[in-house]
Design a protein around this motif. Structure first.
Motif, mmCIF file in Angstrom:
data_model
loop_
_atom_site.group_PDB
_atom_site.id
_atom_site.type_symbol
_atom_site.label_atom_id
_atom_site.label_comp_id
_atom_site.label_asym_id
_atom_site.label_seq_id
_atom_site.Cartn_x
_atom_site.Cartn_y
_atom_site.Cartn_z
ATOM 1 N N TRP A 179 10.743 5.490 7.637
ATOM 2 C CA TRP A 179 9.299 5.329 7.805
ATOM 3 C C TRP A 179 9.034 4.459 9.029
ATOM 4 N N ILE A 180 7.914 4.696 9.682
ATOM 5 C CA ILE A 180 7.502 3.840 10.792
ATOM 6 C C ILE A 180 6.038 3.464 10.600
ATOM 7 N N ASP A 181 5.752 2.165 10.641
ATOM 8 C CA ASP A 181 4.381 1.651 10.641
ATOM 9 C C ASP A 181 4.102 1.047 12.006
ATOM 10 N N ARG A 182 3.053 1.551 12.676
ATOM 11 C CA ARG A 182 2.700 1.020 13.989
ATOM 12 C C ARG A 182 1.474 0.124 13.943
ATOM 13 N N SER A 183 0.699 0.192 12.867
ATOM 14 C CA SER A 183 -0.501 -0.631 12.770
ATOM 15 C C SER A 183 -0.120 -2.076 12.498
ATOM 16 N N PRO A 184 -0.836 -3.038 13.104
ATOM 17 C CA PRO A 184 -0.565 -4.454 12.811
ATOM 18 C C PRO A 184 -0.716 -4.739 11.324
ATOM 19 N N ILE A 185 0.199 -5.534 10.782
ATOM 20 C CA ILE A 185 0.170 -5.912 9.372
ATOM 21 C C ILE A 185 -0.567 -7.233 9.237
ATOM 22 N N ALA A 186 -1.590 -7.270 8.403
ATOM 23 C CA ALA A 186 -2.343 -8.504 8.201
ATOM 24 C C ALA A 186 -1.483 -9.542 7.490
ATOM 25 N N TYR A 187 -1.776 -10.802 7.744
ATOM 26 C CA TYR A 187 -1.012 -11.896 7.140
ATOM 27 C C TYR A 187 -1.037 -11.796 5.617
ATOM 28 N N ASP A 188 -2.172 -11.439 5.047
ATOM 29 C CA ASP A 188 -2.287 -11.343 3.592
ATOM 30 C C ASP A 188 -1.418 -10.227 3.017
ATOM 31 N N GLU A 189 -1.042 -9.251 3.853
ATOM 32 C CA GLU A 189 -0.210 -8.144 3.388
ATOM 33 C C GLU A 189 1.288 -8.436 3.478
ATOM 34 N N MET A 190 1.661 -9.467 4.211
ATOM 35 C CA MET A 190 3.077 -9.704 4.466
ATOM 36 C C MET A 190 3.903 -9.909 3.193
ATOM 37 N N PRO A 191 3.450 -10.725 2.215
ATOM 38 C CA PRO A 191 4.275 -10.873 1.009
ATOM 39 C C PRO A 191 4.536 -9.548 0.299
ATOM 40 N N SER A 192 3.502 -8.712 0.162
ATOM 41 C CA SER A 192 3.706 -7.427 -0.509
ATOM 42 C C SER A 192 4.599 -6.516 0.319
ATOM 43 N N LEU A 193 4.545 -6.635 1.653
ATOM 44 C CA LEU A 193 5.442 -5.858 2.507
ATOM 45 C C LEU A 193 6.891 -6.245 2.240
ATOM 46 N N TYR A 194 7.170 -7.546 2.197
ATOM 47 C CA TYR A 194 8.539 -7.987 1.889
ATOM 48 C C TYR A 194 8.964 -7.508 0.512
ATOM 49 N N ARG A 195 8.083 -7.669 -0.481
ATOM 50 C CA ARG A 195 8.445 -7.296 -1.846
ATOM 51 C C ARG A 195 8.647 -5.798 -2.012
ATOM 52 N N GLY A 232 0.797 -1.224 0.000
ATOM 53 C CA GLY A 232 0.000 0.000 0.000
ATOM 54 C C GLY A 232 0.827 1.271 0.000
ATOM 55 N N LYS A 233 1.979 1.259 0.668
ATOM 56 C CA LYS A 233 2.825 2.457 0.720
ATOM 57 C C LYS A 233 3.890 2.353 -0.373
ATOM 58 N N PRO A 234 3.884 3.243 -1.348
ATOM 59 C CA PRO A 234 4.818 3.109 -2.471
ATOM 60 C C PRO A 234 6.261 3.335 -2.046
ATOM 61 N N ALA A 235 7.165 2.719 -2.792
ATOM 62 C CA ALA A 235 8.592 2.865 -2.519
ATOM 63 C C ALA A 235 9.075 4.217 -3.026
#
Length: 376
Positions: free
Chosen positions: A202-218, A126-129
């Motif tokens: 950047w700092i993200d404090r909200s819990p990351i959903a499991y479905d979002e984890m792959p896109s977070l890594y990528r 969701g947050k662009p690089a």
């Protein structure tokens, strides 16, 4: 039959004072005799002992709390009281064996990854690089994560003129779970009060959903996972499956996961000024090396190739089935309660799996996110 409870506040577990806990207390009071009691240890077990059940076969999943050795408060529980002890890797097995635990009662169940979920391609985060080199750090503010030391190294390694970014994901669910340092850092970032010459953060404090984890890594180019312990190594495996190389601590677990060419390793962080300075210098050097696009691409390909050898969810379930069959051959221990009573003599109970009954799972509602332990 599954039971769960929820709170009205997103991302928070029910406290003992919340109305939603009433349902749990009612279920606990009305459940039939418990055949298997599963205790999954978390960081609180580093200083407190789990309460032994008064009935049923006791299975303890050690999680990652015995990576650096068995905490003294857990010795009696693991060695003398547990019917089965589940550990995530051979290093943890050695630690549990060293305190005298019966090897027949120890089962190694490595962290498994879903290779169809964690892939090099897929939906964007969701947050662009906004940088040529994006470092990712996932964790919390506990000392063994070395959060402050990583940020200090990053700020020494780069300046605002460097095309880099450090993305901190700190999904703590507990109020007051931040140190004064991290609370001040978050306030500075949110108010844009950091020194203008410091590199982007950047700092993200909200819990990351499991479905979002792959896109977070990528969304990142390098995962930074250093400190005094890497636990089960789940984050390392997941990032590598997404073709993301890692900077990690040079310890037996990380060497086993990362190998020689899927990332960069730094020595364990020492407590003396000299060793801390050496650690920081090594981390800074690794960060600089990671900005080389060609070298990073080679390690990314090596990381993904190595991830294809990791234990899959299907293989983990097969291992679990074999373990269950093995457990059925073991004689159950005599149940020990936290406070033995002279009026209630200890008795030996039959092994639960010899007479299967209904299965009841009491779990936090957020276990739907795919991070529930494989033992469950």
């Amino acid at each position: 039959k599954p039971y769960a409870w929820r709170t009205h506040e997103h991302g928070r577990r029910p406290s003992w004072s919340s109305p939603s806990i009433v349902a749990w207390r009612h279920l606990r009071a009305t459940l039939p005799e418990v055949a298997v009691h599963l205790t999954i240890l978390d960081e609180k077990a580093l200083t407190t002992s789990p309460c032994p059940p008064s009935q049923g076969t006791w299975v303890i999943d050690t999680g990652s709390v015995v990576t650096d050795g068995v905490p003294p408060c857990l010795v009696t529980s693991l060695r003398d009281r547990a019917d089965i002890v589940v550990v995530p890797h051979d290093m943890a097995r050695a630690a549990v064996l060293a305190i005298g635990t019966d090897p027949a009662r120890i089962v190694v169940l490595p962290a498994a990854i879903d290779a169809s979920h964690f892939t090099p391609t897929g939906a964007p985060y969701g947050k662009p690089a906004t940088a040529a080199t994006r470092f990712l750090l996932i964790g919390d503010d506990r000392p063994h994560r070395a959060l402050a030391r990583v940020v200090h190294a990053y700020e020494r390694a780069f300046t605002a003129s460097d095309d880099v970014l450090l993305h901190l994901v700190l999904p703590s669910r507990l109020e007051g779970d931040l140190s004064a340092w991290s609370a001040r850092l978050m306030a500075e970032v949110s108010a844009d009060r950091r020194h203008p010459n410091l590199p982007a953060l950047w700092i993200d404090r909200s819990p990351i959903a499991y479905d979002e984890m792959p896109s977070l890594y990528r969304s990142s180019d390098v995962l930074v996972h250093v400190g005094t312990a890497c636990g089960r190594g789940r984050a390392l495996r997941e990032a590598m499956a997404c073709a993301v190389p890692v900077i990690t601590t040079d310890d037996p677990i990380s060497r086993q996961i990362v190998g020689p060419d899927a990332g960069w390793r730094v020595p364990p962080c020492g407590n003396t000024p000299a060793t801390a300075d050496a650690w920081q210098s090594t981390l800074i050097n690794a960060m600089h090396l990671a900005t080389d696009v060609v070298a990073r691409g080679e390690r990314a390909r090596a990381a993904h190739a190595r991830s294809q050898t990791f234990v899959t969810v299907h293989a983990s379930r097969t291992m679990m089935a074999h373990a269950l069959a093995q457990w059925g051959t073991l004689a159950p221990r005599t149940r020990r309660t936290a406070m033995p009573s002279a009026t209630r003599p200890e008795t030996t109970i039959p092994f639960a799996l010899h007479a299967p009954r209904s299965l009841v799972i009491l779990a936090h509602a957020d276990w739907h996110n795919g991070m529930s332990p494989a033992i469950a």
